[in-house]
Design a protein around this motif. Structure first.
Motif, mmCIF file in Angstrom:
data_model
loop_
_atom_site.group_PDB
_atom_site.id
_atom_site.type_symbol
_atom_site.label_atom_id
_atom_site.label_comp_id
_atom_site.label_asym_id
_atom_site.label_seq_id
_atom_site.Cartn_x
_atom_site.Cartn_y
_atom_site.Cartn_z
ATOM 1 N N GLY A 11 0.816 -1.210 0.000
ATOM 2 C CA GLY A 11 0.000 0.000 0.000
ATOM 3 C C GLY A 11 0.849 1.259 0.000
ATOM 4 O O GLY A 11 0.471 2.281 -0.585
ATOM 5 N N TYR B 237 3.738 1.555 -1.520
ATOM 6 C CA TYR B 237 4.163 1.712 -2.918
ATOM 7 C C TYR B 237 3.003 2.186 -3.780
ATOM 8 O O TYR B 237 3.164 3.072 -4.637
ATOM 9 C CB TYR B 237 4.704 0.376 -3.423
ATOM 10 N N TYR B 238 1.836 1.627 -3.575
ATOM 11 C CA TYR B 238 0.656 1.951 -4.384
ATOM 12 C C TYR B 238 0.223 3.402 -4.203
ATOM 13 O O TYR B 238 -0.112 4.091 -5.174
ATOM 14 C CB TYR B 238 -0.469 0.998 -3.986
ATOM 15 N N SER B 239 0.231 3.877 -2.950
ATOM 16 C CA SER B 239 -0.236 5.234 -2.679
ATOM 17 C C SER B 239 0.850 6.278 -2.874
ATOM 18 O O SER B 239 0.559 7.461 -3.047
ATOM 19 C CB SER B 239 -0.773 5.329 -1.249
ATOM 20 N N ARG C 193 -6.551 4.620 0.758
ATOM 21 C CA ARG C 193 -5.930 3.852 -0.329
ATOM 22 C C ARG C 193 -5.091 2.703 0.225
ATOM 23 O O ARG C 193 -5.124 1.585 -0.287
ATOM 24 C CB ARG C 193 -5.068 4.770 -1.195
ATOM 25 N N LEU D 151 -6.139 -1.219 -0.322
ATOM 26 C CA LEU D 151 -5.260 -2.187 -0.989
ATOM 27 C C LEU D 151 -4.936 -3.347 -0.056
ATOM 28 O O LEU D 151 -4.856 -4.496 -0.481
ATOM 29 C CB LEU D 151 -3.970 -1.512 -1.451
ATOM 30 N N THR E 59 -5.738 -7.104 -0.910
ATOM 31 C CA THR E 59 -4.648 -8.076 -0.933
ATOM 32 C C THR E 59 -5.000 -9.306 -0.116
ATOM 33 O O THR E 59 -4.785 -10.449 -0.553
ATOM 34 C CB THR E 59 -3.361 -7.439 -0.386
ATOM 35 N N CYS F 59 -6.009 -5.884 -14.353
ATOM 36 C CA CYS F 59 -4.826 -5.101 -14.005
ATOM 37 C C CYS F 59 -3.790 -5.105 -15.123
ATOM 38 O O CYS F 59 -3.021 -4.151 -15.272
ATOM 39 C CB CYS F 59 -4.201 -5.645 -12.713
ATOM 40 N N PRO G 101 -4.311 -1.261 -9.749
ATOM 41 C CA PRO G 101 -2.849 -1.335 -9.700
ATOM 42 C C PRO G 101 -2.322 -1.972 -10.975
ATOM 43 O O PRO G 101 -3.066 -2.612 -11.722
ATOM 44 C CB PRO G 101 -2.596 -2.229 -8.483
ATOM 45 N N LEU H 149 2.140 -5.351 -9.376
ATOM 46 C CA LEU H 149 1.655 -5.173 -8.019
ATOM 47 C C LEU H 149 0.510 -6.134 -7.717
ATOM 48 O O LEU H 149 0.428 -6.705 -6.620
ATOM 49 C CB LEU H 149 1.198 -3.721 -7.814
ATOM 50 N N GLN I 113 0.343 -8.997 -4.811
ATOM 51 C CA GLN I 113 -0.757 -9.132 -3.862
ATOM 52 C C GLN I 113 -1.178 -10.593 -3.704
ATOM 53 O O GLN I 113 -1.323 -11.094 -2.579
ATOM 54 C CB GLN I 113 -1.968 -8.322 -4.336
#
Length: 329
Positions: free
Chosen positions: A79, A81-83, A132, A136, A140, A189, A207, A211, A215
């Protein structure tokens, strides 16, 4: 993430009126079943079986439980990395560990939402970024669950007793549905040109494929290690796929009934699924040891970590907030 409020369907209003009474009735029925089962169990034999565990067995199960908790902290690191936020990874892992331990024992609203929100907000993250990360993490957990449970159910490896509430055919159909959902998610994705989706009024960003695959792998390993804890505590006398399948089914019952910590629900459903494969006393002893090693011991450790986080945040409150996430839609 933006919020839009579409008009509610009339069926949604009807379901909202009957949902709570139905859940209360189901919970009362389950509590009655649990009380009836508890009176019929041989607690003395279960206690004797619990005391009969060798230190090596308990240590191996504790290591598997610790590894499962460690993998769960990776959800919030994904999360991060994602956000795009820049809190230190060690602090993110500590926050995730505390939230997960509280979630297991006190319920998702306390641990998964409220405690995570408090800790991240005190570290300077805005609400949109926290949502976020939480979203995630939640995705996940369940996308990995669907991949692992679906594969196990579809394979036919699960050996359930003849009087189990689910037939082998029904279990395979559930497995097919779960695997299909994972495949659709990974395909979206990877190949979807539309990266923003609206789900119940929320705009969500898909994502990228790497990613999404991380997950699935991370969460599947987490769930596999959770099953390892029970497998070790059952001395390997029940096949691992059967233990894993029983755990997957039990987890769905715990989530559906929303009992904090799954107290009583986990034990009742798991013992019903494995009835006849092991003596009841051994099953109950394994579940009591599992609750102590996977639920209560991490909760005690999480309390210490939480106190440490709170103390550090009071002493080192930054003059300026840390760098936030990149702007989102």
């Amino acid at each position: 993430m933006a919020r839009h409020a579409p008009p509610a369907h009339p069926l949604a209003h009807a379901w909202a009126r009957v949902r709570r009474p139905l859940l209360v009735l189901a919970l009362l029925a389950l509590l009655g079943f649990i009380a009836w089962r508890a009176r019929s169990l041989d607690w003395a034999a279960a206690w004797a079986a619990l005391l009969d565990y060798r230190p090596g067995t308990l240590l191996l199960a504790a290591l598997a439980a610790a590894a499962a908790h460690a993998l769960y902290t990776g959800y919030d690191l994904l999360g991060r990395y994602y956000s795009g936020h820049h809190l230190p990874p060690a602090r993110v892992a500590a926050t995730a560990f505390v939230s997960f331990a509280a979630n297991l024992n006190l319920g998702s609203m306390v641990g998964g939402v409220a405690l995570r929100l408090r800790l991240y907000a005190r570290q300077g993250l805005p609400m949109a970024t926290i949502v976020r990360v939480w979203g995630l993490s939640l995705l996940t957990n369940w996308i990995g669950y669907a991949a692992l449970a679906g594969t196990v159910f579809l394979s036919g490896w699960v050996e359930l007793p003849p009087d189990a509430p689910l037939s082998s055919h029904a279990l395979r159909l559930i497995g097919l549905g779960l695997v299909s959902a994972v495949v659709l998610y990974l395909a979206a994705c990877r190949w979807s040109r539309r990266r923003l989706w609206t789900l119940r009024g929320h705009r969500l960003e898909l994502p990228h494929a790497g990613l999404a695959l991380a997950q699935v792998v991370l969460s599947a390993l987490h769930w596999a290690l959770v099953a390892c804890v029970l497998y070790v505590l059952l001395h390997g006398r029940v096949g691992y796929p059967t233990v894993l399948g029983a755990l997957m089914t039990t987890s769905m019952a715990v989530i559906a009934l929303r009992v904090p910590g799954g107290l009583g629900v986990l034990e009742a459903v798991f013992m019903a699924l494995l009835a006849g494969l092991q003596p009841e006393a051994q099953l109950l002893a394994a579940l009591l040891a599992y609750r102590a090693l996977f639920y209560l011991l991490p909760l005690a450790a999480a309390l210490l970590v939480y106190l440490g986080l709170e103390t550090r945040l009071r002493r080192t409150r930054p003059a300026t907030a840390p760098r936030m996430a990149r702007p989102q839609a």
